[in-house]
Motif scaffolding. Structure first.
Motif, PDB file in Angstrom:
ATOM      1  N   UNK A 162       0.684  -1.230   0.120  1.00 27.90           N
ATOM      2  CA  UNK A 162       0.032  -0.102   0.196  1.00 27.90           C
ATOM      3  C   UNK A 162       0.883   1.250  -0.178  1.00 27.90           C
ATOM      4  N   UNK A 163       2.360   1.036   0.522  1.00 29.32           N
ATOM      5  CA  UNK A 163       2.898   2.052   0.603  1.00 29.32           C
ATOM      6  C   UNK A 163       3.747   2.791  -0.825  1.00 29.32           C
ATOM      7  N   UNK A 164       3.303   1.960  -1.808  1.00 29.58           N
ATOM      8  CA  UNK A 164       3.968   2.122  -3.123  1.00 29.58           C
ATOM      9  C   UNK A 164       5.205   1.497  -3.412  1.00 29.58           C
ATOM     10  N   UNK A 165       5.621   0.276  -2.575  1.00 27.62           N
ATOM     11  CA  UNK A 165       6.926  -0.193  -2.729  1.00 27.62           C
ATOM     12  C   UNK A 165       6.743  -1.207  -4.201  1.00 27.62           C
ATOM     13  N   UNK A 166       6.150  -1.541  -4.575  1.00 24.50           N
ATOM     14  CA  UNK A 166       6.003  -2.448  -5.513  1.00 24.50           C
ATOM     15  C   UNK A 166       6.517  -1.904  -6.851  1.00 24.50           C
ATOM     16  N   UNK A 167       6.163  -0.695  -7.559  1.00 25.12           N
ATOM     17  CA  UNK A 167       7.070  -0.093  -8.502  1.00 25.12           C
ATOM     18  C   UNK A 167       8.267   0.359  -8.302  1.00 25.12           C
ATOM     19  N   UNK A 168       8.556   0.724  -6.892  1.00 24.59           N
ATOM     20  CA  UNK A 168       9.843   1.142  -6.716  1.00 24.59           C
ATOM     21  C   UNK A 168      10.909  -0.160  -6.734  1.00 24.59           C
ATOM     22  N   UNK A 169      10.333  -1.183  -6.091  1.00 25.04           N
ATOM     23  CA  UNK A 169      11.298  -2.298  -6.150  1.00 25.04           C
ATOM     24  C   UNK A 169      11.486  -2.892  -7.465  1.00 25.04           C
ATOM     25  N   UNK A 170      10.446  -3.109  -8.320  1.00 22.17           N
ATOM     26  CA  UNK A 170      10.579  -3.828  -9.717  1.00 22.17           C
ATOM     27  C   UNK A 170      11.588  -2.882 -10.590  1.00 22.17           C
ATOM     28  N   UNK A 171      11.759  -1.875 -10.363  1.00 21.55           N
ATOM     29  CA  UNK A 171      12.703  -0.972 -11.042  1.00 21.55           C
ATOM     30  C   UNK A 171      14.183  -1.480 -10.930  1.00 21.55           C
ATOM     31  N   UNK A 172      14.439  -2.151  -9.715  1.00 24.44           N
ATOM     32  CA  UNK A 172      15.786  -2.673  -9.351  1.00 24.44           C
ATOM     33  C   UNK A 172      15.997  -3.821 -10.159  1.00 24.44           C
ATOM     34  N   UNK A 173      15.085  -4.494 -10.679  1.00 21.80           N
ATOM     35  CA  UNK A 173      15.268  -5.961 -11.292  1.00 21.80           C
ATOM     36  C   UNK A 173      16.304  -5.801 -12.395  1.00 21.80           C
ATOM     37  N   UNK A 174      16.446  -4.724 -12.999  1.00 19.66           N
ATOM     38  CA  UNK A 174      17.468  -4.480 -14.041  1.00 19.66           C
ATOM     39  C   UNK A 174      18.807  -4.047 -13.548  1.00 19.66           C
TER      40      UNK A 174
ATOM     41  N   UNK B 251      11.976  -9.269  -2.161  1.00 17.82           N
ATOM     42  CA  UNK B 251      10.740  -8.495  -1.431  1.00 17.82           C
ATOM     43  C   UNK B 251       9.537  -8.791  -2.150  1.00 17.82           C
ATOM     44  N   UNK B 252       9.804  -8.753  -3.446  1.00 18.87           N
ATOM     45  CA  UNK B 252       8.533  -8.962  -4.355  1.00 18.87           C
ATOM     46  C   UNK B 252       7.737 -10.218  -3.998  1.00 18.87           C
TER      47      UNK B 252
ATOM     48  N   UNK C 166       5.763  -4.811 -14.306  1.00 20.11           N
ATOM     49  CA  UNK C 166       6.365  -5.849 -13.075  1.00 20.11           C
ATOM     50  C   UNK C 166       6.393  -6.998 -13.831  1.00 20.11           C
ATOM     51  N   UNK C 167       5.276  -7.649 -14.172  1.00 23.56           N
ATOM     52  CA  UNK C 167       5.232  -9.174 -14.766  1.00 23.56           C
ATOM     53  C   UNK C 167       6.461  -9.180 -15.856  1.00 23.56           C
ATOM     54  N   UNK C 168       6.640  -8.244 -16.730  1.00 22.93           N
ATOM     55  CA  UNK C 168       7.612  -8.276 -17.868  1.00 22.93           C
ATOM     56  C   UNK C 168       8.863  -8.299 -17.104  1.00 22.93           C
ATOM     57  N   UNK C 169       9.146  -7.581 -16.042  1.00 22.87           N
ATOM     58  CA  UNK C 169      10.690  -7.528 -15.435  1.00 22.87           C
ATOM     59  C   UNK C 169      10.728  -8.820 -14.674  1.00 22.87           C
ATOM     60  N   UNK C 170       9.695  -9.427 -14.062  1.00 20.26           N
ATOM     61  CA  UNK C 170       9.890 -10.754 -13.454  1.00 20.26           C
ATOM     62  C   UNK C 170      10.463 -11.976 -14.252  1.00 20.26           C
ATOM     63  N   UNK C 171       9.834 -11.748 -15.422  1.00 19.18           N
ATOM     64  CA  UNK C 171      10.137 -12.515 -16.487  1.00 19.18           C
ATOM     65  C   UNK C 171      11.488 -12.203 -16.981  1.00 19.18           C
ATOM     66  N   UNK C 172      12.192 -11.039 -17.137  1.00 14.62           N
ATOM     67  CA  UNK C 172      13.212 -10.802 -17.507  1.00 14.62           C
ATOM     68  C   UNK C 172      14.276 -11.267 -16.716  1.00 14.62           C
TER      69      UNK C 172
END
Length: 266
Positions: A43-55, A69-70, A89-95
Motif C-alpha cells: 500500500x505504501x507504493x513499494x512494488x513499482x519502486x522495487x521492480x525497477x531494481x530488477x535490471x 521482497x516482491x 512488473x510481470x515483464x521484469x519478473x520474466x526478464x
C-alpha cells in the motif's frame, strides 16, 4: 511501522543505487513475516519502486533484495493483483527469470511466478508474457533442485488454464515435463501437469509419440509415492484415451505393466 515502510519506499525512488539497495534489503526483511507488513509495504507504493531494481547490475540487489521482497509481498493474496497489474512488473519478473545475474535470481523469479499463478485470472497473463513458459521449461531442465521445484509448480498451475496448451507445446514445456518424470523430487507435479495437458488432443498426440514418456510413467507406478502413482495412472489413462490403439498397445506390452496392475489391484 507503516510510516517506516513508506519512507523506505521513498528512499528507493529518490536515492542513489547504494541507498536503494539498502532500502530494498530492509523491505525484503520486513516482508518476510507478517500479513500486516506485506500489506503496508504494498500500500505504501513499494512494488513499482522495487521492480525497477530488477535490471540492476548488482546481483545482490537484484536477487536477494528487490525480487525476494516482491516474492515475500506476493505471499499475501491481496497483493498478488497489485503486482500483476503494476505496469511492467510481470515483464521484469520474466526478464530476471530469463537473464538473471545468478541462479538464485532466476529461481526467485520462478518462485514469484508460482506464487502469482495460484490465482486463476493471472495464469493466462503469465502464459502470454513473452519468454515466461520457455524460461520455466529451461529452469525445469537445468536448474537446481529448488529451481526445478518452483518451475514445475508454476507450470502445473499454468497447465490448469484451458487456454495454456498451445504455449506449453510451442515453448518446449511439454518435453521438459516429460523429462522431469525421471526426477523423483518433481515427478508428482510433472505427471499432474501432463495429465491436465493431455486433455487437449494435439498435446496428447505429441506426448504419446515419445516412448520415454510412457516408460517414465509406468516406472513411476512402480517406485513412486502413493500420490505419484495416482498421478502417473491418471496420466496413462489420459494418454490411452487420447492416443488411440497404438498407444494402448505400447503401454500394455511393457514387461512391467501387467505385474504392476496386478499389484495395485491387490
Amino acid at each position: 511501522m507503516q510510516n517506516c515502510h513508506v519512507k523506505l519506499t521513498l528512499f528507493i525512488i529518490d536515492a542513489s543505487k547504494e541507498v536503494k539497495a539498502v532500502a530494498a534489503r530492509e523491505l525484503r526483511l520486513m516482508a518476510k513475516t507478517g500479513k500486516e507488513n506485506r500489506s503496508f509495504i504494498a500500500e505504501g507504493g513499494a512494488i513499482p519502486a522495487l521492480y525497477r531494481i530488477f535490471r540492476s547490475t548488482n546481483p545482490v540487489a537484484q536477487e536477494n533484495d528487490a525480487l525476494t521482497a516482491i516474492l515475500n509481498i506476493s505471499i499475501h493474496d491481496e497483493n498478488k493483483r497489485k503486482i500483476i497489474e503494476e505496469n511492467g512488473c510481470l515483464e521484469l519478473i520474466v526478464y530476471v527469470l530469463r537473464y538473471g545475474l545468478t541462479t538464485e535470481a532466476r529461481e526467485n523469479a520462478a518462485a514469484t511466478l508460482f506464487s502469482l499463478s495460484a490465482v486463476h485470472d493471472f495464469k493466462k497473463m503469465i502464459v502470454d508474457e513473452h519468454g515466461a513458459v520457455a524460461a520455466l521449461a529451461d529452469l525445469l531442465m537445468q536448474g537446481s533442485p529448488r529451481g526445478k521445484k518452483d518451475a514445475v509448480m508454476a507450470l502445473f498451475n499454468l497447465s490448469t488454464h484451458p487456454e495454456s496448451w498451445s504455449q506449453m507445446l510451442n515453448m518446449e514445456a511439454v518435453s521438459s515435463l516429460a523429462g522431469a518424470l525421471r526426477d523423483e523430487i518433481i515427478a508428482e507435479e510433472a505427471a499432474g501437469a501432463l495429465t491436465l495437458l493431455m486433455r487437449h488432443h494435439i498435446l496428447a498426440q505429441t506426448i504419446t509419440s515419445e516412448d520415454t514418456a510412457i516408460t517414465n510413467l509406468v516406472g513411476l507406478m512402480k517406485r513412486g509415492t502413493p500420490k505419484v502413482k495416482e498421478n502417473a495412472i491418471a496420466a496413462l489413462q489420459e494418454m490411452c484415451r487420447r492416443g488411440g490403439l497404438n498407444v494402448i498397445q505400447n503401454v500394455a506390452k511393457m514387461a512391467m505393466f501387467s505385474g504392476l496392475i496386478e499389484t495395485i489391484l491387490l
